[in-house]
Structure formats: structure tokens, C-alpha cells
Design a protein around this motif. Structure first.
Motif, PDB file in Angstrom:
ATOM      1  N   MET A 111       0.845  -1.194   0.000  1.00 18.89           N
ATOM      2  CA  MET A 111       0.000   0.000   0.000  1.00 18.89           C
ATOM      3  C   MET A 111       0.879   1.242   0.000  1.00 18.89           C
ATOM      4  N   PHE A 112       0.279   2.370   0.376  1.00 21.15           N
ATOM      5  CA  PHE A 112       1.002   3.640   0.249  1.00 21.15           C
ATOM      6  C   PHE A 112       2.333   3.600   0.984  1.00 21.15           C
ATOM      7  N   GLU A 113       3.380   3.942   0.267  1.00 18.15           N
ATOM      8  CA  GLU A 113       4.718   3.916   0.851  1.00 18.15           C
ATOM      9  C   GLU A 113       4.973   5.249   1.545  1.00 18.15           C
ATOM     10  N   ALA A 114       4.943   5.224   2.869  1.00 17.33           N
ATOM     11  CA  ALA A 114       5.156   6.469   3.609  1.00 17.33           C
ATOM     12  C   ALA A 114       6.570   6.977   3.377  1.00 17.33           C
ATOM     13  N   LYS A 115       6.703   8.278   3.253  1.00 11.85           N
ATOM     14  CA  LYS A 115       8.013   8.872   3.031  1.00 11.85           C
ATOM     15  C   LYS A 115       8.412   9.759   4.198  1.00 11.85           C
ATOM     16  N   GLY A 116       7.719   9.591   5.342  1.00  7.44           N
ATOM     17  CA  GLY A 116       8.039  10.448   6.477  1.00  7.44           C
ATOM     18  C   GLY A 116       7.815  11.899   6.102  1.00  7.44           C
ATOM     19  N   ASN A 117       8.653  12.773   6.605  1.00  9.65           N
ATOM     20  CA  ASN A 117       8.500  14.191   6.301  1.00  9.65           C
ATOM     21  C   ASN A 117       9.517  14.658   5.263  1.00  9.65           C
ATOM     22  N   ASP A 118       9.972  13.710   4.434  1.00  6.48           N
ATOM     23  CA  ASP A 118      10.951  14.073   3.412  1.00  6.48           C
ATOM     24  C   ASP A 118      10.405  15.159   2.503  1.00  6.48           C
ATOM     25  N   MET A 119      11.325  15.926   1.974  1.00  7.06           N
ATOM     26  CA  MET A 119      10.934  16.917   0.988  1.00  7.06           C
ATOM     27  C   MET A 119      10.385  16.219  -0.253  1.00  7.06           C
ATOM     28  N   ARG A 120       9.363  16.779  -0.811  1.00  6.21           N
ATOM     29  CA  ARG A 120       8.801  16.227  -2.036  1.00  6.21           C
ATOM     30  C   ARG A 120       8.766  17.289  -3.110  1.00  6.21           C
ATOM     31  N   ARG A 121       8.645  16.843  -4.357  1.00  8.25           N
ATOM     32  CA  ARG A 121       8.522  17.766  -5.490  1.00  8.25           C
ATOM     33  C   ARG A 121       7.055  17.785  -5.918  1.00  8.25           C
ATOM     34  N   ILE A 122       6.471  18.954  -5.834  1.00 12.19           N
ATOM     35  CA  ILE A 122       5.035  19.074  -6.062  1.00 12.19           C
ATOM     36  C   ILE A 122       4.768  20.131  -7.129  1.00 12.19           C
ATOM     37  N   LEU A 123       3.962  19.769  -8.114  1.00 16.96           N
ATOM     38  CA  LEU A 123       3.573  20.681  -9.186  1.00 16.96           C
ATOM     39  C   LEU A 123       2.253  21.349  -8.814  1.00 16.96           C
ATOM     40  N   VAL A 124       2.229  22.661  -8.895  1.00 21.00           N
ATOM     41  CA  VAL A 124       1.019  23.428  -8.598  1.00 21.00           C
ATOM     42  C   VAL A 124       0.642  24.217  -9.850  1.00 21.00           C
ATOM     43  N   THR A 125      -0.557  23.975 -10.387  1.00 24.48           N
ATOM     44  CA  THR A 125      -1.032  24.779 -11.522  1.00 24.48           C
ATOM     45  C   THR A 125      -1.852  25.957 -10.991  1.00 24.48           C
TER      46      THR A 125
END
Ligand SMILES: NC(=O)c1ccc[n+]([C@@H]2O[C@H](COP(=O)([O-])OP(=O)(O)OC[C@H]3O[C@@H](n4cnc5c(N)ncnc54)[C@H](O)[C@@H]3O)[C@@H](O)[C@H]2O)c1
Length: 235
Positions: free
Chosen positions: A1-15
Motif C-alpha cells: 500500500m502507500f509507501e510512507a516517506k516520512g516528512n521528506d521533501m517532495r517535489r510538487i507541481l502546482v497549476t
């Protein structure tokens, strides 16, 4: 199931990141330490140019930016026109940006996540008009109802790939989009009177809900449209 990434920085696209809710969401995610890719029809030094209704532009944007972990579909248009005066071009334009643009963004990112075998999270932007009509904007209401059901359908189909698809349904939020309406006589008073909590919303109210839905704190939540409306939809 969903692989938790803790509070790692993520790359997020915002339109829709050049204005209003999209700009506030991008700033909030920035301040939380995420890497934010901003996109909008109105490009600038910080904002990549993207017409969300054009699949070729989605492909180019995704190819140019490498791996992304999240997407927030904030681009949107609202035009107030009575049903009997509405022409097909205007109907098509509102549908193309609000509903087709949301579909194309989810499809573009989901394809990359499935190909890479990585989880992903998306937040779409519905509206109280996803569930409760107001006069004078039938195309906008229909597009936002479509966003809420598309969110459910996409969540159901993509869950097996650990991809979560949620939405928020903002009430009246003070942004350039709402400002044109607030400038009309009596509109600020009427809109405020519809909000049980007794105030118009702020972009930060919506950004907080979107940040939550993107985060691991929401790792068991998919397919919902979360009202951020001061209670508008309680009526
Ligand atoms: N402000 C409100 O009261 C409210 C309420 C409910 C839902 N919403 C929704 O929130 C979202 C953001 O609205 P906002 O109030 O911040 O409006 P806004 O007008 O301030 O920002 C919308 C942004 O979308 C961009 N955009 C328009 N067409 C585009 C396209 N084809 N491709 C890429 N970008 C495009 C615009 O350039 C603009 O920067 C919209 O989906 C809107 O329907 C707003």
C-alpha cells in the motif's frame, strides 16, 4: 500500500500558481520545505507556462521537470453568465480549463507514477458549487460537480497503484477571481451571509487543507472532496 516517506521533501507541481489559491498553496508548500514547480497560463520567471487544457503542453511540462511526487490542480476560470445567455464557446472554455484540465493533469502524472512504480498524491479544486448550485454560472457549477465525481473515479481506479486523488471544495475565498464579484453591489454581504462561520475564506484556509491532503497524515484518505467553506454546505 502507500509507501510512507516520512516528512521528506517532495517535489510538487502546482497549476494556477500565478494567482490566488494556487499562489498561496505554492508558498505554503515552499515554507514546509517542499520543492515546488509552479505552472500557469501566465508564465513568468518563477512560473512555467502551461495551458492545462492542452495535453501536449502537459507532456512537455512533465518531461521537462523530471520526477514529481504530487500535483495540485488549482488552475481555473469562473465566468458569470445566465443560462439563457450562455454560448457554446464560453461553456466549452470553462469545461476545458476546470474539468478537462484537471483530467489531463491527473492522467499525465498518473502515467509517470505507474511507469516508475512510485506513489503519488493529487489534490483537485472543486467548489461548494460541486454540490450546491448558485444562479448565474451553470457551466462553472457543472464543471465543479464534474471535478468532484472525477476525483472519486480517478481515486478508485488509481488506488491499486498507491496514487491518492482528493479534492477540496472551497467556499468564497478572497482572491482575484472572487474580487470581481465582491466589487458588485451587495455581493460581499450576500456571500458572507451564506457562511455560517460569518466570514469570507482566506487562501491560507485552503492551502492548509491541501497541504494536509498531500501529506502522509492523509495516507488513508482518497476520493474525498473536503469542504473548506466555513459551513456553507451545511445548509
Ligand atoms: N476564489 C474562490 O472563491 C473559489 C471558490 C471555490 C473554488 N475556487 C477555485 O479555486 C481555483 C483557483 O481560483 P482562484 O480564486 O485562486 O482564482 P485566480 O483567478 O486568482 O487564479 C486562477 C489561476 O488559474 C490560471 N489559469 C486560468 N486558465 C488557465 C489555463 N488554461 N491553464 C493554466 N492556468 C490557467 C490563471 O492564470 C490564474 O493564475 C479555481 O479552480 C477556482 O474555480 C475558487
Amino acid at each position: 500500500m502507500f509507501e510512507a516517506k516520512g516528512n521528506d521533501m517532495r517535489r510538487i507541481l502546482v497549476t494556477g500558481a500565478a494567482s490566488g489559491i494556487g499562489a498561496a498553496v505554492a508558498a505554503a508548500l515552499d515554507s514546509q520545505g517542499h520543492a515546488v514547480v509552479r505552472a500557469d497560463l501566465r508564465g513568468s520567471a518563477d512560473v512555467q507556462q502551461l495551458d492545462v487544457g492542452d495535453p501536449a503542453q502537459w507532456s512537455a511540462l512533465v518531461a521537462a521537470n523530471g520526477a514529481l511526487d504530487g500535483l495540485v490542480n488549482c488552475a481555473g476560470v469562473r465566468i458569470r453568465t445566465a443560462l439563457v445567455e450562455l454560448d457554446l464557446d464560453e461553456w466549452d472554455h470553462v469545461m476545458r480549463v476546470n474539468l478537462t484540465g484537471t483530467f489531463l493533469g491527473v492522467q499525465a502524472l498518473a502515467r509517470t507514477w505507474i511507469a516508475a512504480g512510485t506513489p503519488g498524491a493529487v489534490v483537485n479544486i472543486g467548489s461548494t458549487t460541486s454540490f450546491s448550485a448558485v444562479p448565474g454560472q451553470p457551466h462553472y457549477c457543472a464543471s465543479k460537480a464534474g471535478v468532484a465525481m472525477f476525483t472519486k473515479a480517478a481515486a478508485l481506479e488509481l488506488a491499486e497503484h498507491n496514487i491518492r486523488i482528493n479534492a477540496v471544495a472551497p467556499g468564497p475565498i478572497v482572491t482575484p477571481m472572487l474580487q470581481t464579484r465582491l466589487d458588485e453591489p451587495g455581493q460581499r454581504e450576500w456571500l458572507t451571509s451564506q457562511v455560517p462561520l460569518g466570514r469570507l475564506g482566506r487562501t491560507d484556509d485552503v492551502a492548509a487543507a491541501i497541504s494536509f491532503l498531500l501529506s502522509d497524515a492523509a495516507s488513508f484518505i482518497t476520493g474525498v472532496t473536503l469542504a473548506v467553506d466555513g459551513g456553507w454546505l451545511t445548509r
